[in-house]
Design an enzyme around this catalytic site. Sequence first.
Site, PDB file in Angstrom:
ATOM      1  N   SER A   1      44.031  44.518  28.409  1.00 31.68           N
ATOM      2  CA  SER A   1      42.991  44.213  27.424  1.00 31.68           C
ATOM      3  C   SER A   1      43.227  45.070  26.198  1.00 31.68           C
ATOM      4  CB  SER A   1      41.630  44.508  28.031  1.00 31.68           C
ATOM      5  OG  SER A   1      40.682  44.771  27.015  1.00 31.68           O
TER       6      SER A   1
ATOM      7  N   HIS B   1      32.173  26.516  50.989  1.00 29.33           N
ATOM      8  CA  HIS B   1      31.134  26.833  49.991  1.00 29.33           C
ATOM      9  C   HIS B   1      31.336  28.242  49.422  1.00 29.33           C
ATOM     10  CE1 HIS B   1      28.962  23.390  51.796  1.00 29.33           C
ATOM     11  NE2 HIS B   1      29.356  23.917  52.942  1.00 29.33           N
TER      12      HIS B   1
END
Length: 462
Positions: free
Chosen positions: A277, A156
């Site tokens: 970026s 999980h």
Amino acid sequence: MAKMWAGRFKKEVDEKVNDFNSSISFDARMYRQDIQGSIAHATMLGATGIIATSEADSLVKGLKGILADLDAGQLEFDPTAEDIHMFVEAELTKRLGDTGKRLHTARSRNDQVALDFKMYLKDEAAEIKSITAELVRTLYTLAEQHLDTILPGYTHLQRAQPVTFAHHLMAYVQMFLRDIDRLNDCCKRLDLMPLGSCALAATTYPIDRQMVSDLLGFSAPTQNSLDGVSDRDYAIELTSVLATLMMHLSRLSEEIIQWCSWEFKFIELDDAYATGSSIMPQKKNPDITELVRGKTGRVVGDLVTLLSMMKGLPLAYNKDMQEDKEATFDAIDTAKLCITTMTPMLQTMRVLKDNMRKAAAKGFINATDCADYLVKKGLPFRDAYKITGELVAICIDQDKTLETLELATYKQVCETFEEDIYEAIDLLTCVNGRDTLGGPSAKSVTAQIAAAKQQLNTLMEG
Ligand code: ARG
């Protein structure tokens, strides 16, 4: 280009319809297979006396000349040709005159395209096998270096129990070994030779299909002419194998994306395999893995294209089936690109062992081992579980871990605890204690790696 079937028609086909109908822009890539298939067919026509041996010889020579010219870039594909099969035949007739017109005896484009496609896919499957094997070797080589690198194992996406980086990588090795196994299985059915099915109902000529099959290296001819020209299971199977393989690559990509984040920082990609970026100077993005994850959807889409295209088709050949190539080729090109880009990215990434270890220390991932310690000293598991839960709550309150909690506190909760608890909950002890078959201990993973190497060798022979 003039149509070979023009005899029945009073008008030329509309230009737009010609473009609409044409597949040469995407099936030209099968030119080698088309010509090799025609060489085998011509050889068989000569050997069976369907055409004269001298004619068969000149057909073979002519075809070899076309192949050499195309390989050398000295002959260009005619974009107005209907498909690669028509192009090669027209070129042959241009070069040989009337003899060229004999090549298509006892053959149809319907069995020809099935033959070319299968030959092409056999070649591609072999290449995909070999690059996937390289990926597997990369993963187990990395695993060999990280047998003691503690990593939190998750369920999980919550820290659960300690494993090692080696064990984690070897889970992917299992997935990619299954992919190679599935490729082998799919190749068995790719290996049946459809030529001789002709348009749909075979032929009255005394052809020798076994000879063509042997000449082209197939294991046997197909058994039913209707199925021979209308079967595309092999393309669906291969694309399905690739969709599964991409799903595996995508899961690995997703983990790498997480591991590259500041929140995890378990690995750092080599500068050659990351991007920046345009606005944020600090960024180093795992674009490759994001693209792999994205392209997985594309390959799944290719599989859906093929299944939907086939599901309503009556026997035998229908032109819908021309749509098989772009989807299958796209799946192949995409998977190959992703595998060959991910492999060197994995080979060059930096594994930040200390960060993995620090993360493993934080999530109480040795709590099960703490409970097991009490069980080994005689307590029932449920009591041990409850006691450990109380200890975890105390640790959270005091901002401690099970490793840093004082023995006195342990003893306040349960008298059974002794000094040896610290050894029992040491993460390496926890991992190496799990040394059953398939477990994360260094011993188990070493055996796993040896078995994987052996399995890879066997699969590559298959
Ligand atoms: N270009 C076609 C394809 O890719 C092959 C030709 C099929 N035959 C026909 N009669 N239209 O499927």
